[in-house]
Scaffold this motif. Sequence first.
Motif, PDB file in Angstrom:
ATOM      1  N   VAL A   1       3.972  90.533   6.762  1.00 35.51           N
ATOM      2  CA  VAL A   1       4.360  90.238   8.139  1.00 35.51           C
ATOM      3  C   VAL A   1       5.712  90.864   8.453  1.00 35.51           C
ATOM      4  O   VAL A   1       5.913  91.463   9.517  1.00 35.51           O
ATOM      5  CB  VAL A   1       4.423  88.710   8.370  1.00 35.51           C
ATOM      6  N   LYS A   2       6.654  90.746   7.529  1.00 37.31           N
ATOM      7  CA  LYS A   2       7.988  91.318   7.731  1.00 37.31           C
ATOM      8  C   LYS A   2       7.917  92.826   7.894  1.00 37.31           C
ATOM      9  O   LYS A   2       8.717  93.422   8.625  1.00 37.31           O
ATOM     10  CB  LYS A   2       8.893  90.968   6.544  1.00 37.31           C
TER      11      LYS A   2
ATOM     12  N   GLY B   1       5.572  94.380   9.345  1.00 31.16           N
ATOM     13  CA  GLY B   1       4.824  94.728  10.546  1.00 31.16           C
ATOM     14  C   GLY B   1       3.408  95.184  10.269  1.00 31.16           C
ATOM     15  O   GLY B   1       2.760  95.780  11.137  1.00 31.16           O
ATOM     16  N   GLU B   2       2.896  94.892   9.083  1.00 31.88           N
ATOM     17  CA  GLU B   2       1.534  95.298   8.706  1.00 31.88           C
ATOM     18  C   GLU B   2       0.548  94.217   9.149  1.00 31.88           C
ATOM     19  O   GLU B   2       0.062  93.416   8.336  1.00 31.88           O
ATOM     20  CB  GLU B   2       1.467  95.540   7.206  1.00 31.88           C
ATOM     21  N   VAL B   3       0.221  94.232  10.429  1.00 32.72           N
ATOM     22  CA  VAL B   3      -0.587  93.176  11.026  1.00 32.72           C
ATOM     23  C   VAL B   3      -1.981  93.085  10.393  1.00 32.72           C
ATOM     24  O   VAL B   3      -2.409  92.011   9.947  1.00 32.72           O
ATOM     25  CB  VAL B   3      -0.722  93.379  12.546  1.00 32.72           C
TER      26      VAL B   3
ATOM     27  N   LEU C   1       2.919  86.716  13.611  1.00 35.37           N
ATOM     28  CA  LEU C   1       2.262  87.941  14.098  1.00 35.37           C
ATOM     29  C   LEU C   1       2.018  87.911  15.604  1.00 35.37           C
ATOM     30  O   LEU C   1       1.773  88.950  16.214  1.00 35.37           O
ATOM     31  CB  LEU C   1       0.927  88.134  13.376  1.00 35.37           C
TER      32      LEU C   1
ATOM     33  N   ASP D   1       6.040  89.915  19.383  1.00 33.97           N
ATOM     34  CA  ASP D   1       6.549  91.277  19.208  1.00 33.97           C
ATOM     35  C   ASP D   1       7.859  91.220  18.432  1.00 33.97           C
ATOM     36  O   ASP D   1       8.163  92.094  17.625  1.00 33.97           O
ATOM     37  CB  ASP D   1       6.771  91.952  20.567  1.00 33.97           C
ATOM     38  N   ASP D   2       8.632  90.168  18.713  1.00 33.84           N
ATOM     39  CA  ASP D   2       9.874  89.927  17.988  1.00 33.84           C
ATOM     40  C   ASP D   2       9.730  88.597  17.247  1.00 33.84           C
ATOM     41  O   ASP D   2       9.902  87.528  17.833  1.00 33.84           O
ATOM     42  CB  ASP D   2      11.062  89.859  18.957  1.00 33.84           C
TER      43      ASP D   2
END
Length: 230
Positions: free
Chosen positions: A113-114, A116-118, A149, A152-153
């Motif tokens: 998650v950190k 950004g690998e959704v 997730l 966006d932020d």
Amino acid sequence: MSLLFDGSKNVTLQEYEKKKNEVVVERESMDRLVMKFLEIEGFKEAAECFRSEAKLEKECVEESVADRIEIRQQIQDGDVSGARSRVAELFPAVLQDADLSFQLRLQELIELVKGGEVEAALDYARDRIASEDMPERHLEAMEQALCLLAYDDPALCKYRGLLDPSQRLATASAVNTALLVHNKQDPLTNLHQLQKMMHWLALACANSEENTIFPHAAEVLRWFQQAAAE
């Protein structure tokens, strides 16, 4: 080194301070107290630097200390997958603990998650964590991580604390403790024991029906409450 009082009478603040000032703690004893804490907690570089500065002789440590420290460091650096593989290779019995195994997998999910690998995070949660007989507490923890997730932020999510370095540290500490127990070592250092004793004493004084007053007890209790909240 204990403060000994006659339990049949009250002790004045002046008497307490006098007794306290009579206690002599040797510098080497304090240094070894700190040294043991650093070794048990896995702070290898800090321990070596402190040992050198304090001029302490190196004591015998468990054979697996290097592996334990490396595993802890891997987790703190975010390489949870590597740490898990190393634990599985060297200490497979440790991963039989369902809660610890889940905590490691949850940390792996958080790292995805950190990054950004959704899609990878969703796939990992479905394939490696979720199960029909999953305990409610595990399900809730996984859902909290996945909630990140939706933003966006992720810093705007109420579960943003999962992204803090303290989360990695908590996981690393849990694994470190499990490895110590596996190696038949006490995971609590003397420093931890002293903290627990001080906490107990502060609570005992605060709850005493005789209005027992222990100097600085309120400050000690407040410190522990703040530490628990953090």
